[in-house]
Design an enzyme around this catalytic site. Sequence first.
Site, PDB file in Angstrom:
ATOM      1  N   LYS A   1     -25.637  25.986  21.086  1.00  0.00           N
ATOM      2  CA  LYS A   1     -25.550  24.573  21.443  1.00  0.00           C
ATOM      3  C   LYS A   1     -24.437  24.351  22.451  1.00  0.00           C
ATOM      4  O   LYS A   1     -23.519  25.162  22.604  1.00  0.00           O
ATOM      5  CB  LYS A   1     -25.286  23.705  20.203  1.00  0.00           C
TER       6      LYS A   1
ATOM      7  N   MET B   1       0.795  -1.220   0.000  1.00  0.00           N
ATOM      8  CA  MET B   1       0.000   0.000   0.000  1.00  0.00           C
ATOM      9  C   MET B   1       0.835   1.281   0.000  1.00  0.00           C
ATOM     10  O   MET B   1       0.304   2.363   0.236  1.00  0.00           O
ATOM     11  CB  MET B   1      -0.989   0.018   1.171  1.00  0.00           C
ATOM     12  N   GLU B   2       2.152   1.171  -0.250  1.00  0.00           N
ATOM     13  CA  GLU B   2       2.930   2.383  -0.482  1.00  0.00           C
ATOM     14  C   GLU B   2       2.407   3.074  -1.740  1.00  0.00           C
ATOM     15  O   GLU B   2       2.039   2.428  -2.720  1.00  0.00           O
ATOM     16  CB  GLU B   2       4.411   2.046  -0.680  1.00  0.00           C
TER      17      GLU B   2
END
Length: 310
Positions: free
Chosen positions: A190, A35-36
């Site tokens: 909020k 996955m480089e």
Amino acid sequence: MKVVAGNSNRALAEAIAAYLATPLTRCNVRRFADMEVFVEILENVRGEDVFVVQSTSFPANDHLMELLIIIDALRRSSARRITAVMPYFGYARQDRRSSGRTPISAKLVANMITQAGADRVMTLDLHAGQIQGFFDIPTDNLFAAPVIVRDIKERLALENVMVVSPDVGGVVRARAIAKRIGAQLAIVDKRRERAGESEVMNVIGDVEGHSCILVDDIVDSGGTLVNAADALIAQGAKEVYAYLTHGVLSGGAVARITASRIKEMVVTDSILATEAVRVAKNIRVVSIATLIGEAIARTSSEESVSSLFD
């Protein structure tokens, strides 16, 4: 001028290239077995003004590495100027130390992009405008407001519209939209108990009988928008729309928005829409390709970019 695209949002890059009447520069961006990331520029870019279109959206780390390695490949190929065009700047929400022993990741990412060899950066609706100061190179923070305002004017009756900021921090952004369409402004106050959750406390402004438009830069979990819409309806709002620049929409956000009281949520294509977003009955995507394309054209020809938003 050359336009190079990573894998994060190929459709947007192609639309930008079409607007510029410039075909995308052929570029091979792929993975090794482990996955480089590997990048090969397949055209001559020596002496060229190159724009790299790459949002650092999910998976953020992969797309960030792609951007850095593309920039490095272009620098080593003798490009004259490299502009990182990041429609969505990932890590922008980590722009300060929220508590002790935490990073300022937005600054780290800015340093990485600069060190990789980028000469300038172009991005869209930064979560915090001061992130421009994290870069030591010229940085253009574009605004989706012209696209949003045009869509509102085309689809809604402006005499009964009220623009609403879903939190106090987004008031400046909401006020800018309200001013452009001549509408009143309301604010939802909020309290956020923990990351990803929010509790609506109060609505500041009289929204009764109005068509309310919630305006913000990012929608992630969707909790803030859904709670804000409920609060507005409870205060007598006739209907609620939402306009967001970046549709992160992580986890069950799409289902949450679909089941909410929001009549329609509009996001730009700064982040590639998932199949769930494309089929959602109350989510619509508008394109910012023309806006970014025009900004790229003006940058390349050394013309004013800020005049786009006057």
